[in-house]
Design an enzyme around this catalytic site. Structure first.
Site, PDB file in Angstrom:
ATOM      1  N   TRP A 391       0.821  -1.214   0.000  1.00 53.82           N
ATOM      2  CA  TRP A 391       0.000   0.000   0.000  1.00 53.82           C
ATOM      3  C   TRP A 391       0.855   1.264   0.000  1.00 53.82           C
ATOM      4  O   TRP A 391       0.340   2.349   0.206  1.00 53.82           O
ATOM      5  CB  TRP A 391      -0.940  -0.008   1.212  1.00 53.82           C
ATOM      6  CG  TRP A 391      -1.840  -1.208   1.249  1.00 53.82           C
ATOM      7  CD1 TRP A 391      -3.069  -1.310   0.653  1.00 53.82           C
ATOM      8  CD2 TRP A 391      -1.608  -2.469   1.896  1.00 53.82           C
ATOM      9  NE1 TRP A 391      -3.593  -2.555   0.896  1.00 53.82           N
ATOM     10  CE2 TRP A 391      -2.729  -3.286   1.652  1.00 53.82           C
ATOM     11  CE3 TRP A 391      -0.549  -2.992   2.640  1.00 53.82           C
ATOM     12  CZ2 TRP A 391      -2.825  -4.593   2.143  1.00 53.82           C
ATOM     13  CZ3 TRP A 391      -0.655  -4.292   3.131  1.00 53.82           C
ATOM     14  CH2 TRP A 391      -1.785  -5.075   2.876  1.00 53.82           C
ATOM     15  N   ASP A 392       2.158   1.112  -0.201  1.00 52.92           N
ATOM     16  CA  ASP A 392       3.064   2.252  -0.100  1.00 52.92           C
ATOM     17  C   ASP A 392       2.956   2.903   1.276  1.00 52.92           C
ATOM     18  O   ASP A 392       3.007   4.120   1.412  1.00 52.92           O
ATOM     19  CB  ASP A 392       2.788   3.280  -1.210  1.00 52.92           C
ATOM     20  CG  ASP A 392       3.959   4.237  -1.423  1.00 52.92           C
ATOM     21  OD1 ASP A 392       5.005   4.044  -0.771  1.00 52.92           O
ATOM     22  OD2 ASP A 392       3.825   5.174  -2.211  1.00 52.92           O
ATOM     23  N   TYR A 393       2.774   2.086   2.311  1.00 56.14           N
ATOM     24  CA  TYR A 393       2.759   2.595   3.684  1.00 56.14           C
ATOM     25  C   TYR A 393       4.191   2.663   4.238  1.00 56.14           C
ATOM     26  O   TYR A 393       4.436   2.272   5.372  1.00 56.14           O
ATOM     27  CB  TYR A 393       1.902   1.703   4.584  1.00 56.14           C
ATOM     28  CG  TYR A 393       0.407   1.834   4.389  1.00 56.14           C
ATOM     29  CD1 TYR A 393      -0.153   3.002   3.885  1.00 56.14           C
ATOM     30  CD2 TYR A 393      -0.453   0.797   4.739  1.00 56.14           C
ATOM     31  CE1 TYR A 393      -1.528   3.119   3.725  1.00 56.14           C
ATOM     32  CE2 TYR A 393      -1.822   0.903   4.585  1.00 56.14           C
ATOM     33  CZ  TYR A 393      -2.359   2.071   4.069  1.00 56.14           C
ATOM     34  OH  TYR A 393      -3.718   2.187   3.914  1.00 56.14           O
ATOM     35  N   ASP A 394       5.125   3.101   3.395  1.00 55.69           N
ATOM     36  CA  ASP A 394       6.485   3.266   3.914  1.00 55.69           C
ATOM     37  C   ASP A 394       6.467   4.362   4.983  1.00 55.69           C
ATOM     38  O   ASP A 394       5.582   5.212   5.005  1.00 55.69           O
ATOM     39  CB  ASP A 394       7.471   3.609   2.791  1.00 55.69           C
ATOM     40  CG  ASP A 394       6.956   4.693   1.859  1.00 55.69           C
ATOM     41  OD1 ASP A 394       5.903   5.280   2.149  1.00 55.69           O
ATOM     42  OD2 ASP A 394       7.606   4.963   0.844  1.00 55.69           O
TER      43      ASP A 394
END
Lengths: 730, 127
Positions: A391-394
């Protein structure tokens, strides 16, 4: 095995058979599936003649311009010993100084200054405006978002421009005392021309009074470390190669703009710890996300932490490179001199939305805090905030170090904000949560074959969640029933099962919280006297869909190392080719694409104060007014607090004032730290997507904000640093 | 009341324009609303769309009942909007603001439609 799997398998066999019979390799699609990093000579070198482009070999020599300053590298270095360091000013800041990006090495964004108070903040006026000179030239696609927070030490205000020029300004007048031209080229801008800040370093070997005793360090968009003398701005000859270090050494094949530094690298016990952004969405075998240590005194290589070569801490051998596609860290790291650790907020492996090709080592350390020993580069502990993140929850935020009130006295703790709006509080010594973390079931239903999701995800249940409830159809919004209906339909057409809805190919899925947060790179502010944590955050869902390689090719999605790549065609926050994988990714805000209004109802941005003694919310309200936003991007000039998306952090002062810009109303706001009441605001010449800072000079308190704008937030670009103070005759 | 009524004066032209507007606004509500209902979403939009289109068509035929039908749909929108979002101002905005502005226009057409209906009846009586 389902029938679908079987038929896919047989057709694959057939293909292989066919190609072997014909004695030719199947014609490779533009970004063909590459299950492993290509070996030497296995893939096309860029520019090589051929009808289809299969991606360059990582072993191909770096093209001219990748080593931006043509710094000779010398042979691969073994792990080295650091030059013993002296104590740095960031760990004991002078009362009126702001010597580090987060004000101090703890990254509190707290200033003990108290001249500006809730009673007089309304009288703030502009003391000066300084222009950095860095903004898009006519004809250039606007990729600017300076995001800069200046630092202030003694008689100097030090900052970088969006394109990495370093400046020393007079703190009272904004007069430029010196300027170092970094010479960064437009092609080196990755997704964004940003320079969050510079680092102040005091030498342990150069005596006081001599050049380069005090130095300014920065990492550049084109992957250099630069150290200049704090008094003159001249390069420090003793550092690296005439003042510079080439960070592309050992990275293998790359093109300008693929990897870059936008955050200030911390110096921990004499080691500069370097991370870098790897442009999202390009290809699975993108350049490495390696974390490296360099000697702050000499620029000498110290160690590397390379996820898929965990035991090799030296530079790769001649002709080799750091492991490709590993999780990159682009956020500002926090250094802990006492424990000898650096806390690395990590992101995802390359190709963010597809996890089937990641190694177990990568899965352990992505979207996590990794505490590296700054002597060796080995991880001492890892705390993961998302399992198998697609989810591109970097982690974009810089973690903040606090003394957490424990049963047997204060515990050295790390506050970790995340894009999910979950705030984790960890023991810095071992990475164990100090507040309860629950593994809760997460949606696993997906039509992405061979890429199962994690059955659970971690939730920090001991801290207030910075988020609103899951979306419902009736939360959809608009100006009229018609555009509202359009959004309701978008909502119903998509797959949505709450947070962690798994990616899907068959139809779009809603990602909420979106990848802008919760908390993004703005990070949080913490007042250690009162124990109050201030956080501004986003409520901005995204609308995503995986697309087959064929569809991705039709859409013209290609990685930036493709010879046909056109700038502006893709990037970290938009559609991505995710070459080497079976899928591309199409990402947009969950909005009405015709009116550019978000599909969910307001607020889109909030600000919250949390008492860390009780973990209770003291106050919380929407952040940002509707004045500069509206349908089709037309400003409404409505002075209503609607709560806008925001990028950039808060500052809290002993005077009891919280300063935050960040919002898309292009204003700097001041709030009462006790009540959250908005006390003052001022319209900036550009978007205030940066964290403000405050300092004192000759008895006067100043508040500075870089109003550089942000291209993705669609706020006006400017090159103005705006500095406020109370009227002098008061 | 056979066929479309033929506007002569400015007020009648304006009434005609309002009626056409209703049909144009009703169509997307009907079409997208039908898909929404099929996908398991709210039935409000397809019903409102149908009512508004019917109202517009009746008005084009010179009938005052078309205007009254729109106003009925508008009145029923209020309890629906309050049921969906309560007294949340931002939530009520898309549901009520536009329809209310149009309701004002529709109310203004009532006297014109009344007159048109009367003349048409009178004409019919003579014939």
């Amino acid at each position: 095995m389902s029938r679908r799997d079987l038929s896919a398998a047989t057709s694959l066999c057939g293909l292989l058979l066919l190609s072997s019979v014909a004695g030719i390799a199947p014609a490779r699609a533009q970004s063909a599936y590459q299950p492993a990093p290509p070996g030497p000579g296995e893939a096309d070198a860029p520019g090589k003649a051929g009808n289809k482009f299969a991606g360059p070999s990582p072993f191909a020599p770096q093209a001219p311009g990748v080593n931006a300053a043509n710094i000779p590298d010398g042979p691969p270095a073994e792990p080295g010993e650091v030059t013993p360091a002296v104590e740095q000013i960031g760990s004991h800041p002078a009362h009126g100084d702001w010597p580090a990006y987060g004000r101090d090495t703890d990254a509190t964004r707290y200033s003990p200054l108290e001249q500006i108070t809730p009673a007089n903040v309304g009288q703030l006026t502009r003391a000066f405006v300084y222009h950095t000179g860095s903004k898009p030239a006519p004809g250039q696609v606007n990729k600017w978002a300076a995001e800069t927070t200046p630092i202030k030490v003694g008689d100097g205000l030090y900052m970088c421009s969006a394109m990495n020029d370093i400046m020393k300004l007079d703190p009272a007048t904004g007069k430029e005392i010196w300027r170092h031209d970094a010479g960064v080229k437009y092609a080196s801008i990755p997704y964004t021309a940003a320079c969050k800040g510079v680092v102040y370093y005091t030498s342990s070997t150069v005596p006081e009074g001599e050049p380069c005793h005090n130095r300014i360090l920065e990492g550049t968009l084109d992957m250099r470390l630069i150290e200049v003398d704090a008094d003159t701005g001249k390069l420090c000859e003793g550092f690296g190669y005439h003042g510079q270090v080439n960070l592309m050494k050992g990275m293998g094949e790359s093109v300008p703009g693929f990897v870059s530094m936008t955050a200030p690298p911390p110096i921990v016990n004499g080691a500069i710890v370097v991370n870098h952004e790897v442009l999202d969405g390009q290809r699975r075998w993108a350049p490495s996300g390696v974390i490296r240590g360099y000697d702050a005194e000499t620029g000498k290589f110290l160690w590397a932490w390379d996820v898929n070569r965990p035991d090799a801490h030296g530079e790769p051998a001649e002709g080799q490179h750091y492991s490709r596609g590993t999780p990159n860290s682009w956020a500002t790291m926090t250094g802990d001199d006492a424990l000898g650790l650096v806390y690395v907020p990590t992101g995802n492996s390359a190709a963010d939305y597809y996890s089937a090709m990641r190694s177990p080592e990568e899965n352990k350390v992505s979207s996590a805090i990794v505490a590296l020993d700054v002597k060796t580069g080995s991880p001492r502990w890892v705390f993961q905030t998302v399992h198998k993140d697609v989810w591109d929850y970097d982690i974009g935020s810089q973690p903040t170090m606090i003394d957490f009130p424990g049963q047997d006295g204060p515990v050295p703790a790390l506050v970790v904000p995340t894009k999910r709006g979950q705030t984790f509080v960890l023991d810095r010594r071992d990475g164990k949560p100090l507040l309860p973390v629950e593994e809760r079931p997460a949606p696993t239903d997906t039509d992405v074959e061979g890429d199962p999701r994690s059955p659970t995800q971690p939730w920090s249940v001991g801290m207030p969640r910075l988020g609103l409830p899951d979306l419902k159809e009736s939360d959809m919004w608009g100006m009229s029933p018609i555009d509202q209906l359009f959004c309701r339909l978008k909502f119903r057409r998509a797959k949505y099962e709450g947070e962690f809805t798994a990616p899907s190919v068959g139809k779009p899925w809603i990602e909420y919280p979106g990848y802008n947060g919760g908390s993004d790179w703005g990070s949080m502010a913490y007042d250690p006297r009162t124990g109050v944590l201030i956080a501004n955050w986003n409520v901005t869902p995204m609308y995503d869909q995986l697309v087959t390689r064929k569809k991705a090719d039709e859409l013209g999605l290609m990685p930036l190392d493709d010879p046909n790549f056109k700038p502006g065609g893709g990037g970290a926050e938009g559609n991505g080719a995710m070459a080497d994988t079976p899928y591309g990714i199409v990402v947009s805000p969950f909005w009405n694409q015709y009116t550019h209004m978000m599909c969910n109802k307001p607020p889109y941005g909030m600000i919250t104060a949390i008492d860390m003694h009780t973990r209770k919310v003291l106050w919380q309200h929407p952040l940002g007014s509707a004045r500069a936003n509206g349908p089709w991007g037309i400003p409404t000039y409505l002075p209503l607090t609607i709560g806008t998306p925001n990028n950039g952090g808060p500052v809290v002062t002993a005077g009891g004032v919280v300063f935050v810009a960040a919002t898309t109303d292009n204003m700097l706001h001041a709030f009462d730290a006790k009540t959250g009441k908005e006390l003052w605001n001022d319209v900036l010449p550009g978007g205030g997507q940066a964290t403000p800072m405050t300092y004192e000079h000759k008895g006067r308190q100043y508040v500075a904000i870089m109003a550089g704008g942000h291209h993705f937030m669609m706020t006006p670009v400017s090159d103005a640093l705006v500095v406020y103070a109370l009227p002098e005759n008061k | 009341m056979t066929g479309l009524y033929r506007p002569r004066r400015a007020a009648e032209w304006a009434t005609c324009a309002v009626a056409v507007l209703l049909v144009l606004l009703g169509l997307p509500l009907l079409i997208m609303g039908a898909e929404l209902a099929l996908l398991g979403g709210s039935f409000y939009y397809v019903l409102a769309g149908a009512a508004i289109i019917a109202g517009g068509v009746l008005m084009l035929m010179g009938s005052v009942s078309g205007a009254l039908l729109y106003l009925l749909a508008w009145l029923l929108t209020w309890p629906w909007a309050l049921w969906e979002v309560g007294f949340d101002g931002w939530g009520l905005l898309p549901r009520l603001l536009g329809p209310t502005l149009i309701a004002v226009l529709v109310v203004l057409t009532i006297p014109v439609l009344r007159r048109a209906q009367k003349t048409s009846l009178v004409r019919k009586g003579i014939a």
